[in-house]
Design a protein around this motif. Structure first.
Motif, PDB file in Angstrom:
ATOM      1  N   LEU A   2     103.197  27.281  19.888  1.00 59.36           N
ATOM      2  CA  LEU A   2     104.069  25.791  20.086  1.00 59.36           C
ATOM      3  C   LEU A   2     104.426  26.718  21.641  1.00 59.36           C
ATOM      4  O   LEU A   2     104.832  25.365  22.196  1.00 59.36           O
ATOM      5  N   GLU A   3     105.200  28.009  21.936  1.00 59.79           N
ATOM      6  CA  GLU A   3     105.297  28.331  22.908  1.00 59.79           C
ATOM      7  C   GLU A   3     104.770  28.117  24.117  1.00 59.79           C
ATOM      8  O   GLU A   3     105.347  27.503  24.951  1.00 59.79           O
ATOM      9  N   ALA A   7     105.985  25.423  26.962  1.00 60.83           N
ATOM     10  CA  ALA A   7     106.056  25.553  28.578  1.00 60.83           C
ATOM     11  C   ALA A   7     105.487  25.133  29.670  1.00 60.83           C
ATOM     12  O   ALA A   7     105.680  24.614  30.549  1.00 60.83           O
ATOM     13  N   GLU A   8     104.224  24.040  28.697  1.00 60.92           N
ATOM     14  CA  GLU A   8     102.853  23.627  29.573  1.00 60.92           C
ATOM     15  C   GLU A   8     104.217  22.083  29.897  1.00 60.92           C
ATOM     16  O   GLU A   8     104.421  21.145  31.038  1.00 60.92           O
ATOM     17  N   VAL A   9     105.526  21.824  29.532  1.00 65.25           N
ATOM     18  CA  VAL A   9     106.462  20.803  29.781  1.00 65.25           C
ATOM     19  C   VAL A   9     107.934  22.004  30.047  1.00 65.25           C
ATOM     20  O   VAL A   9     108.534  20.844  29.683  1.00 65.25           O
ATOM     21  N   ASN A  10     107.999  22.506  30.610  1.00 61.57           N
ATOM     22  CA  ASN A  10     108.446  23.704  31.241  1.00 61.57           C
ATOM     23  C   ASN A  10     110.669  23.303  30.008  1.00 61.57           C
ATOM     24  O   ASN A  10     111.534  22.699  30.181  1.00 61.57           O
ATOM     25  N   HIS A  11     109.462  23.656  28.725  1.00 57.36           N
ATOM     26  CA  HIS A  11     110.876  24.280  27.836  1.00 57.36           C
ATOM     27  C   HIS A  11     110.660  25.345  27.148  1.00 57.36           C
ATOM     28  O   HIS A  11     109.386  25.337  26.783  1.00 57.36           O
ATOM     29  N   THR A  12     111.882  26.114  26.818  1.00 57.72           N
ATOM     30  CA  THR A  12     111.466  27.377  26.053  1.00 57.72           C
ATOM     31  C   THR A  12     111.577  26.950  24.916  1.00 57.72           C
ATOM     32  O   THR A  12     112.584  26.801  24.443  1.00 57.72           O
ATOM     33  N   ALA A  78     114.370  12.571  22.263  1.00 59.51           N
ATOM     34  CA  ALA A  78     113.430  13.671  23.583  1.00 59.51           C
ATOM     35  C   ALA A  78     112.673  14.463  22.910  1.00 59.51           C
ATOM     36  O   ALA A  78     111.303  14.770  23.434  1.00 59.51           O
ATOM     37  N   VAL A  79     112.694  15.251  22.186  1.00 61.72           N
ATOM     38  CA  VAL A  79     112.108  15.838  21.051  1.00 61.72           C
ATOM     39  C   VAL A  79     110.708  15.086  20.800  1.00 61.72           C
ATOM     40  O   VAL A  79     110.065  15.674  21.250  1.00 61.72           O
ATOM     41  N   ARG A  84     104.592  13.751  22.266  1.00 61.31           N
ATOM     42  CA  ARG A  84     104.529  12.595  23.244  1.00 61.31           C
ATOM     43  C   ARG A  84     103.414  13.229  23.896  1.00 61.31           C
ATOM     44  O   ARG A  84     102.269  12.654  24.592  1.00 61.31           O
ATOM     45  N   ALA A  85     103.974  13.842  24.800  1.00 63.58           N
ATOM     46  CA  ALA A  85     103.547  14.544  26.879  1.00 63.58           C
ATOM     47  C   ALA A  85     102.284  15.568  26.209  1.00 63.58           C
ATOM     48  O   ALA A  85     101.399  15.837  26.800  1.00 63.58           O
ATOM     49  N   ILE A  86     103.020  16.205  24.798  1.00 67.25           N
ATOM     50  CA  ILE A  86     102.186  17.744  24.970  1.00 67.25           C
ATOM     51  C   ILE A  86     100.989  17.779  23.878  1.00 67.25           C
ATOM     52  O   ILE A  86      99.722  18.583  23.322  1.00 67.25           O
ATOM     53  N   ARG A  87     100.849  16.285  23.315  1.00 70.58           N
ATOM     54  CA  ARG A  87     100.578  16.331  21.623  1.00 70.58           C
ATOM     55  C   ARG A  87      98.531  16.623  22.182  1.00 70.58           C
ATOM     56  O   ARG A  87      98.412  15.860  23.030  1.00 70.58           O
ATOM     57  N   ARG A  88      97.980  17.060  21.325  1.00 72.05           N
ATOM     58  CA  ARG A  88      96.893  17.804  21.403  1.00 72.05           C
ATOM     59  C   ARG A  88      95.792  16.730  20.512  1.00 72.05           C
ATOM     60  O   ARG A  88      96.401  17.054  19.384  1.00 72.05           O
TER      61      ARG A  88
END
Length: 93
Positions: A2-3, A7-12, A78-79, A84-88
């Motif tokens: 998850l980290e 991180a891929e979408v610039n969130h910690t 936003a979450v 949706r942006a990082i869905r694999r």
């Protein structure tokens, strides 16, 4: 995992809560979702932009304003959009 995903979408990802229980047969059940209820995210690593519900934990119900509730809804949205942006897609074997 998850980290790295956040991180891929610039969130910690600061922390993450898992909820577990037992069924009638004593089996461990993991039931969880990813919402601001279970995670604490910092956009760009900035704690002043925290995406979580701490404000609502700290505020008595009778003092919540429509603006505060709108901010909570915006955080949940936003979450959802981040997920949706990082869905694999799962690997197909």
């Amino acid at each position: 995992i998850l980290e790295e995903m956040f991180a891929e979408v610039n969130h910690t990802l600061v922390d993450f809560k898992l909820e577990v229980g037992f069924d009638a047969f004593g089996n461990v059940i993991l039931g969880d979702v990813i919402t601001p209820d279970e995670i604490r995210l910092w956009p760009g690593g900035d704690p002043s932009k925290a995406m979580d519900k701490q404000l609502f934990r700290d505020t008595p119900d009778d003092q919540l304003t429509p603006e505060m509730l709108a901010k909570l809804l915006a955080g949940y949205t936003a979450v959802l959009n981040l997920m949706r942006a990082i869905r694999r897609e799962p690997d197909i074997v």
